[in-house]
Design an enzyme around this catalytic site. Structure first.
Site: not given
Length: 362
Positions: A164, A272
């Site tokens: 990230k 997702k």
């Protein structure tokens, strides 16, 4: 006999402050669904309505009210006898603008259809414990915290890690990437980064040029979504392959999906299920991407193990290539105990382990 719906709210607690470019996550809410046929409460399916604050399309919904209304609707329907009929029923009962509810209801009904034993799809992941390769996720934090995570993931045997980025100084992030590449070549370790839309549009190409020296597999969502012309230019000019993630959230119409990918032309999309509208919607995205020669992989979205188990089993329906983003079950100190386990860089369904969800009160 109609279907009966029960539901419980479950607040998941992170083991650490989970940093993203949007802020730090400490807790995450989930609603666990229980569905059974009236008069037969001993056999039931479980599902999960999972949202992420300020990311999910429906994160601000009053789920207690929504689920109570759904309870009444379900009572007038029988359990469908096939996966496709379940998708049709969910499409009939739940608005496309409630993607998390669709995901949870699909999961609960599919579980019930297969006997209420956490078998969502009939494939090798559940039946023979075949593993799915996954990436190791490196959360944002200070340099020492991120380096510690990197070292630990590599020690555990991960062949692909995802960092990230976008919350700390860009130069520091480049130093971390340089550190990884000084120890492991692209042949030894696949390296992905996820910006969560953190890069300013006017600076993104310059930063992407800097990132080319690290032999990255891809970068997820370098700029904020809903800038199709800018994102199209980024995909065209960047030497680092681009993967769309948040860009897909809130796009429910099939024609809009086709046009979005055709206009932007990304190298990859990331799916997702709880954010895009469940398994039927995810399958539609996959079919569209493949028709345009766009790669894809599936990731969880911080669900509990109930939702994660369902996503793993759905993923195993495909001949997946590369590492999936399914290693989030270890993030919470009060997750629901399950047979899901990490073995080196794979997630498996270990049938020597058991489910324990007694704290939910079902």
């Amino acid at each position: 006999m109609g279907l009966v719906l029960e539901y419980k709210k479950h607040v998941l607690n992170f083991k650490f402050a989970a940093g993203t470019s949007r802020g730090v996550l400490q807790t995450k809410e989930a609603w666990i669904l229980k569905v059974y046929t009236k008069g037969n409460s001993n056999t039931y399916g479980l599902g999960e309505v999972s949202t992420i604050e300020r990311l999910s399309f429906d994160y601000s919904v009053d789920f207690a009210t929504e689920l109570e209304e759904l309870k009444g609707e379900l009572s007038r329907h029988e359990l469908p006898n096939s996966t496709e009929d379940i998708y049709k029923l969910v499409n009939q009962l739940v608005s496309a603008y409630r993607p998390a509810v669709r995901f949870g209801l699909e999961t609960a009904l599919l579980d019930l259809l297969h006997g209420g034993e956490f078998k969502i799809f009939d494939n090798s992941f559940f039946n023979t414990q075949k593993g799915i390769p996954i990436n190791g996720l490196i959360w944002m934090g200070d340099k020492s915290f991120m380096k510690e995570q990197i070292d630990e993931k590599i020690k555990q045997g991960y062949k692909c890690i995802k960092l990230k980025i976008g919350a700390i100084d860009f130069e520091t992030e480049c130093e971390l990437l340089s550190y990884v590449r000084s120890e492991y070549s692209a042949d030894q370790l696949t390296l992905r980064v996820d910006a969560n839309g953190a890069f300013i549009t006017q600076e993104v190409l310059k930063k992407l040029e800097r990132l080319t020296s690290f032999d990255l597999h891809s970068i997820e969502q370098p700029i904020m979504p809903k800038q199709p012309e800018a994102m199209s230019l980024v995909c065209e000019k960047s030497q680092v392959p681009i993967a769309l993630d948040e860009e897909l959230i809130g796009v429910f119409d099939k024609r809009e999906k086709i046009n979005l990918l055709k206009d932007i032309k990304p190298q990859y999309i990331i799916l997702k299920p709880s954010l895009v509208g469940g398994f039927a919607a995810t399958a539609e995205w996959i079919a569209i991407a493949e028709s345009q020669n766009i790669g894809w992989w599936i990731t969880s979205a911080l669900e509990s193990n109930i939702g994660l188990n369902a996503i793993c089993q759905f993923t195993a329906e495909y001949n997946y290539v590369g590492h999936q983003g399914l290693g989030t079950g270890q993030l919470f100190d009060n997750n629901i105990h399950s047979p899901l386990a990490i073995q080196e860089d794979q997630i498996v369904y270990n049938k020597t382990l058991s489910w324990d969800y007694g704290d939910l009160g079902f």
